[in-house]
Write a protein that holds these residues in place. Structure first.
Motif, PDB file in Angstrom:
ATOM      1  N   ASP A 112       0.828  -1.218   0.000  1.00  0.00           N
ATOM      2  CA  ASP A 112       0.000   0.000   0.000  1.00  0.00           C
ATOM      3  C   ASP A 112       0.856   1.260   0.000  1.00  0.00           C
ATOM      4  O   ASP A 112       0.732   2.093  -0.885  1.00  0.00           O
ATOM      5  CB  ASP A 112      -0.948  -0.001   1.198  1.00  0.00           C
ATOM      6  N   CYS A 113       1.726   1.384   0.981  1.00  0.00           N
ATOM      7  CA  CYS A 113       2.574   2.568   1.045  1.00  0.00           C
ATOM      8  C   CYS A 113       3.469   2.582  -0.199  1.00  0.00           C
ATOM      9  O   CYS A 113       3.668   3.619  -0.820  1.00  0.00           O
ATOM     10  CB  CYS A 113       3.437   2.568   2.300  1.00  0.00           C
ATOM     11  N   CYS A 173       2.546   4.196  -3.626  1.00  0.00           N
ATOM     12  CA  CYS A 173       2.780   5.633  -3.846  1.00  0.00           C
ATOM     13  C   CYS A 173       4.228   6.051  -3.570  1.00  0.00           C
ATOM     14  O   CYS A 173       4.746   6.953  -4.219  1.00  0.00           O
ATOM     15  CB  CYS A 173       1.876   6.471  -2.939  1.00  0.00           C
ATOM     16  N   HIS A 174       4.833   5.402  -2.575  1.00  0.00           N
ATOM     17  CA  HIS A 174       6.170   5.842  -2.157  1.00  0.00           C
ATOM     18  C   HIS A 174       7.285   5.018  -2.801  1.00  0.00           C
ATOM     19  O   HIS A 174       8.458   5.250  -2.520  1.00  0.00           O
ATOM     20  CB  HIS A 174       6.286   5.796  -0.628  1.00  0.00           C
ATOM     21  N   PRO A 187       6.678  11.269  -1.635  1.00  0.00           N
ATOM     22  CA  PRO A 187       8.127  11.468  -1.485  1.00  0.00           C
ATOM     23  C   PRO A 187       8.837  10.207  -0.988  1.00  0.00           C
ATOM     24  O   PRO A 187       8.194   9.286  -0.477  1.00  0.00           O
ATOM     25  CB  PRO A 187       8.215  12.576  -0.426  1.00  0.00           C
ATOM     26  N   LEU A 192      10.761   7.755   1.412  1.00  0.00           N
ATOM     27  CA  LEU A 192      10.638   7.553   2.860  1.00  0.00           C
ATOM     28  C   LEU A 192      11.867   6.826   3.387  1.00  0.00           C
ATOM     29  O   LEU A 192      11.783   5.956   4.233  1.00  0.00           O
ATOM     30  CB  LEU A 192       9.370   6.749   3.180  1.00  0.00           C
ATOM     31  N   LYS A 210      13.141  14.815  10.505  1.00  0.00           N
ATOM     32  CA  LYS A 210      11.744  14.894  10.943  1.00  0.00           C
ATOM     33  C   LYS A 210      11.543  14.055  12.199  1.00  0.00           C
ATOM     34  O   LYS A 210      11.954  12.902  12.234  1.00  0.00           O
ATOM     35  CB  LYS A 210      10.832  14.411   9.817  1.00  0.00           C
ATOM     36  N   ILE A 217       6.227  11.956  11.942  1.00  0.00           N
ATOM     37  CA  ILE A 217       6.048  10.935  10.911  1.00  0.00           C
ATOM     38  C   ILE A 217       4.851  10.046  11.272  1.00  0.00           C
ATOM     39  O   ILE A 217       3.985   9.764  10.428  1.00  0.00           O
ATOM     40  CB  ILE A 217       7.335  10.087  10.758  1.00  0.00           C
ATOM     41  N   THR A 261       1.681  11.823  10.623  1.00  0.00           N
ATOM     42  CA  THR A 261       1.394  11.867   9.181  1.00  0.00           C
ATOM     43  C   THR A 261       0.757  10.559   8.730  1.00  0.00           C
ATOM     44  O   THR A 261      -0.202  10.557   7.957  1.00  0.00           O
ATOM     45  CB  THR A 261       2.692  12.132   8.378  1.00  0.00           C
ATOM     46  N   ILE A 262       1.278   9.440   9.221  1.00  0.00           N
ATOM     47  CA  ILE A 262       0.726   8.131   8.844  1.00  0.00           C
ATOM     48  C   ILE A 262      -0.722   8.024   9.358  1.00  0.00           C
ATOM     49  O   ILE A 262      -1.620   7.619   8.626  1.00  0.00           O
ATOM     50  CB  ILE A 262       1.604   6.985   9.397  1.00  0.00           C
ATOM     51  N   ARG A 297      -2.209  13.696   4.991  1.00  0.00           N
ATOM     52  CA  ARG A 297      -1.968  15.120   4.724  1.00  0.00           C
ATOM     53  C   ARG A 297      -3.160  15.619   3.938  1.00  0.00           C
ATOM     54  O   ARG A 297      -3.209  15.404   2.709  1.00  0.00           O
ATOM     55  CB  ARG A 297      -0.700  15.318   3.908  1.00  0.00           C
ATOM     56  N   THR A 354      -3.636  16.479   0.004  1.00  0.00           N
ATOM     57  CA  THR A 354      -2.665  15.754  -0.816  1.00  0.00           C
ATOM     58  C   THR A 354      -3.172  14.320  -0.976  1.00  0.00           C
ATOM     59  O   THR A 354      -4.188  13.938  -0.393  1.00  0.00           O
ATOM     60  CB  THR A 354      -1.261  15.709  -0.167  1.00  0.00           C
ATOM     61  N   ALA A 355      -2.429  13.515  -1.742  1.00  0.00           N
ATOM     62  CA  ALA A 355      -2.831  12.119  -1.958  1.00  0.00           C
ATOM     63  C   ALA A 355      -2.582  11.258  -0.721  1.00  0.00           C
ATOM     64  O   ALA A 355      -3.025  10.119  -0.661  1.00  0.00           O
ATOM     65  CB  ALA A 355      -2.070  11.553  -3.155  1.00  0.00           C
ATOM     66  N   MET A 356      -1.858  11.777   0.267  1.00  0.00           N
ATOM     67  CA  MET A 356      -1.509  10.957   1.437  1.00  0.00           C
ATOM     68  C   MET A 356      -2.746  10.726   2.309  1.00  0.00           C
ATOM     69  O   MET A 356      -3.282  11.649   2.915  1.00  0.00           O
ATOM     70  CB  MET A 356      -0.400  11.662   2.240  1.00  0.00           C
ATOM     71  N   PRO A 357      -3.237   9.457   2.328  1.00  0.00           N
ATOM     72  CA  PRO A 357      -4.461   9.183   3.084  1.00  0.00           C
ATOM     73  C   PRO A 357      -4.185   9.006   4.583  1.00  0.00           C
ATOM     74  O   PRO A 357      -3.053   8.790   4.990  1.00  0.00           O
ATOM     75  CB  PRO A 357      -4.949   7.852   2.481  1.00  0.00           C
ATOM     76  N   TRP A 385      -4.409   6.729   7.828  1.00  0.00           N
ATOM     77  CA  TRP A 385      -4.430   5.274   8.050  1.00  0.00           C
ATOM     78  C   TRP A 385      -5.038   4.929   9.399  1.00  0.00           C
ATOM     79  O   TRP A 385      -5.065   3.759   9.794  1.00  0.00           O
ATOM     80  CB  TRP A 385      -3.015   4.709   7.905  1.00  0.00           C
TER      81      TRP A 385
HETATM   82  C1  HEC Z   1      -2.267   7.316  -2.531  1.00  0.00           C
HETATM   83  C2  HEC Z   1      -0.862   7.585  -2.365  1.00  0.00           C
HETATM   84  C3  HEC Z   1      -0.217   7.362  -1.009  1.00  0.00           C
HETATM   85  C4  HEC Z   1      -0.286   6.245  -0.212  1.00  0.00           C
HETATM   86  C5  HEC Z   1      -1.040   4.953  -0.459  1.00  0.00           C
HETATM   87  C6  HEC Z   1       0.552   6.514   0.939  1.00  0.00           C
HETATM   88  N1  HEC Z   1       1.108   7.760   0.847  1.00  0.00           N
HETATM   89 FE1  HEC Z   1       2.324   8.646   2.184  1.00  0.00          FE
HETATM   90  N2  HEC Z   1       2.324  10.366   1.104  1.00  0.00           N
HETATM   91  C7  HEC Z   1       1.719  10.519  -0.130  1.00  0.00           C
HETATM   92  C8  HEC Z   1       1.976  11.867  -0.605  1.00  0.00           C
HETATM   93  C9  HEC Z   1       1.499  12.463  -1.944  1.00  0.00           C
HETATM   94  C10 HEC Z   1       2.729  12.516   0.393  1.00  0.00           C
HETATM   95  C11 HEC Z   1       3.252  13.967   0.398  1.00  0.00           C
HETATM   96  C12 HEC Z   1       2.232  14.836   1.073  1.00  0.00           C
HETATM   97  C13 HEC Z   1       2.672  16.285   1.085  1.00  0.00           C
HETATM   98  O1  HEC Z   1       2.768  16.862   0.003  1.00  0.00           O
HETATM   99  O2  HEC Z   1       2.927  16.795   2.180  1.00  0.00           O
HETATM  100  C14 HEC Z   1       2.937  11.536   1.456  1.00  0.00           C
HETATM  101  C15 HEC Z   1       3.651  11.784   2.612  1.00  0.00           C
HETATM  102  C16 HEC Z   1       3.997  10.829   3.544  1.00  0.00           C
HETATM  103  C17 HEC Z   1       4.876  11.028   4.664  1.00  0.00           C
HETATM  104  C18 HEC Z   1       5.550  12.342   5.031  1.00  0.00           C
HETATM  105  C19 HEC Z   1       6.911  12.368   4.390  1.00  0.00           C
HETATM  106  C20 HEC Z   1       7.669  13.629   4.700  1.00  0.00           C
HETATM  107  O3  HEC Z   1       8.793  13.720   4.185  1.00  0.00           O
HETATM  108  O4  HEC Z   1       7.191  14.491   5.438  1.00  0.00           O
HETATM  109  C21 HEC Z   1       4.990   9.842   5.312  1.00  0.00           C
HETATM  110  C22 HEC Z   1       5.827   9.549   6.549  1.00  0.00           C
HETATM  111  C23 HEC Z   1       4.172   8.888   4.605  1.00  0.00           C
HETATM  112  N3  HEC Z   1       3.583   9.513   3.537  1.00  0.00           N
HETATM  113  C24 HEC Z   1       4.044   7.579   4.976  1.00  0.00           C
HETATM  114  C25 HEC Z   1       3.164   6.685   4.366  1.00  0.00           C
HETATM  115  C26 HEC Z   1       2.921   5.347   4.849  1.00  0.00           C
HETATM  116  C27 HEC Z   1       3.614   4.700   6.043  1.00  0.00           C
HETATM  117  C28 HEC Z   1       1.983   4.805   4.037  1.00  0.00           C
HETATM  118  C29 HEC Z   1       1.324   3.449   4.156  1.00  0.00           C
HETATM  119  C30 HEC Z   1       0.706   3.131   5.435  1.00  0.00           C
HETATM  120  C31 HEC Z   1       1.673   5.801   3.015  1.00  0.00           C
HETATM  121  N4  HEC Z   1       2.400   6.933   3.249  1.00  0.00           N
HETATM  122  C32 HEC Z   1       0.781   5.618   1.965  1.00  0.00           C
HETATM  123  C33 HEC Z   1       1.000   9.564  -0.818  1.00  0.00           C
HETATM  124  C34 HEC Z   1       0.653   8.313  -0.324  1.00  0.00           C
END
Ligand code: HEC
Length: 105
Positions: free
Chosen positions: A38-39, A42-43, A53, A55, A63, A68, A71-72, A76, A79-82, A84
């Motif tokens: 899942d993560c 996108c990552h 971005p 990770l 950070k 962190i 954020t999880i 955010r 943004t696309a970051m959902p 959890w």
């Molecule tokens: C649908 C796409 C998507 C998924 C799935 C996703 N992320 Fe993200 N995530 C993003 C985006 C886009 C950002 C940047 C947000 C912003 O612009 O601040 C982000 C940002 C983050 C950040 C902050 C990074 C920073 O440098 O500040 C973390 C930590 C993170 N994600 C962890 C996770 C984790 C752990 C998972 C799985 C449980 C996950 N993400 C799943 C899209 C996603």
């Protein structure tokens, strides 16, 4: 190193150990799969970045872990970051943070 720093460090380490042992091995396996599938969608499978971005430990080193983890849990907005939170406990999100910071994926 001053004794106070040492004791703070050992407290931190024992907290981590405690957090680890209360997440069952099967749940840890679930979390590892979540991280990659899942993560990773996108990552990037190796967390080198994609839609989201990178990770890697080097990208996250300035950070705070609590930031962190938050954020999880909450994502955010805008943004696309959902978020959890519906799937993960606070402790599990902290466990994922520790996995990311260790770079041992
Ligand atoms: C649908 C796409 C998507 C998924 C799935 C996703 N992320 Fe993200 N995530 C993003 C985006 C886009 C950002 C940047 C947000 C912003 O612009 O601040 C982000 C940002 C983050 C950040 C902050 C990074 C920073 O440098 O500040 C973390 C930590 C993170 N994600 C962890 C996770 C984790 C752990 C998972 C799985 C449980 C996950 N993400 C799943 C899209 C996603």
């Amino acid at each position: 190193m001053k004794p106070s720093i040492l004791s703070a460090l050992s407290l931190l380490v024992s907290c981590w150990a405690a957090a680890d042992s209360s997440i069952s091995p099967s749940r840890q396996q679930y979390l590892n799969n979540l991280l990659i599938q899942d993560c990773g969608s996108c990552h990037g499978l190796t967390m080198k970045g994609g839609l989201g971005p990178a990770l890697l430990p080097t990208s996250l080193k300035n950070k705070p872990a609590a930031f962190i983890t938050a954020t999880i849990l909450d994502g955010r907005p805008g943004t696309a970051m959902p978020a959890w939170r519906p799937l993960l406990s606070d402790q599990e999100a902290a466990w994922l943070t520790a996995r990311l910071l260790s770079g041992d994926l």
